[in-house]
Design an enzyme around this catalytic site. Sequence first.
Site, PDB file in Angstrom:
ATOM      1  N   CYS A   1      -3.085  11.145  -5.424  1.00 60.19           N
ATOM      2  CA  CYS A   1      -2.177  10.010  -5.241  1.00 60.19           C
ATOM      3  C   CYS A   1      -0.754  10.380  -5.644  1.00 60.19           C
ATOM      4  O   CYS A   1       0.210   9.838  -5.102  1.00 60.19           O
ATOM      5  CB  CYS A   1      -2.607   8.817  -6.087  1.00 60.19           C
ATOM      6  SG  CYS A   1      -4.168   8.106  -5.611  1.00 60.19           S
TER       7      CYS A   1
ATOM      8  N   HIS B   1      -8.133   3.395  -0.658  1.00 58.22           N
ATOM      9  CA  HIS B   1      -7.406   4.364   0.162  1.00 58.22           C
ATOM     10  C   HIS B   1      -8.381   5.487   0.513  1.00 58.22           C
ATOM     11  O   HIS B   1      -9.224   5.859  -0.317  1.00 58.22           O
ATOM     12  CB  HIS B   1      -6.245   5.002  -0.630  1.00 58.22           C
ATOM     13  CG  HIS B   1      -4.992   4.197  -0.683  1.00 58.22           C
ATOM     14  ND1 HIS B   1      -4.211   4.126  -1.819  1.00 58.22           N
ATOM     15  CD2 HIS B   1      -4.343   3.462   0.262  1.00 58.22           C
ATOM     16  CE1 HIS B   1      -3.147   3.374  -1.588  1.00 58.22           C
ATOM     17  NE2 HIS B   1      -3.207   2.949  -0.341  1.00 58.22           N
TER      18      HIS B   1
END
Length: 278
Positions: free
Chosen positions: A267, A169
């Site tokens: 996150c 990511h």
Amino acid sequence: MAATPQSTRRHYLMCEPTHYTVSYEINPWMDSTRYTDADLAVRQWTVLKETFERLGHTVETIDPIPGLPDMVYAANGATVVDGLVYSAKFRYPERQPEGPAYEKWFADHGYVTHTAEVVNEGEGDILGVGDVLLAGTGFRTDRAAHDEIARVTGREVVSLELVDAHYYHLDTALAVLDSTAGREQVAYFPPAFSDASRAELERRYPDAVIASERDAACLGLNAVSDGLNVVVAPGAVDLAAQLTARGFVPHPVDTSELLKGGGGAKCCTLEIRGTRTP
Ligand code: ARG
């Protein structure tokens, strides 16, 4: 010379890791044979949440859903720009129910939501810096989602290609230190990006903080900055030193249990940018 760091109040959405475990493997950090401790994850997550509150930020929470162990990684739940919610559409079936769950939370709280047609994993891959959105692709978010979010938000979107599966990511490879237009500052780990994307980052952010291998390897770039205070993994010592040298204040918070799922502080944190449409 970069401007003196200044904090601005933030609004975050988080999800307690009540049902946290690693029961499937969708990134190289996850090992489903390894022991995980949901109580420890909750304690670390609580420290993270309280750190944000102590820094003056507003934290709202979404109820965790049994059977969705990755729901703690709230950054993936949506992207919010100018109060407009662009829903997540997860790549792997294990996480797919999270998209509608997060979108429902926003709808229930009075936000206008746009249901994504293309696979994208929210703020995990879409980061606001000044007037542009930096958007990752390569492992999770489809390139076509970059066009979709550009249409939905009217923002310029800069596509960046990720090439190392450990940094799957964008928010594992790049941290936005100052998102204010005109004083943008980022930190990133160059080997995580394709040559063309690295060149794009060098062109846009010639003064960027360049993270070391050991910063990246503890997901130190998965940091949350309010423009001054940077909540960061304790192992990211080179990054912390560079932040201090630039006038930022690092706040080490241990999220080691959540690292087993392949995530860190950022996150776990979905930033709600802008206020909802009245
Ligand atoms: N286990 C999760 C996954 O692989 C971790 C997500 C981390 N989130 C993030 N914003 N990088 O999808």
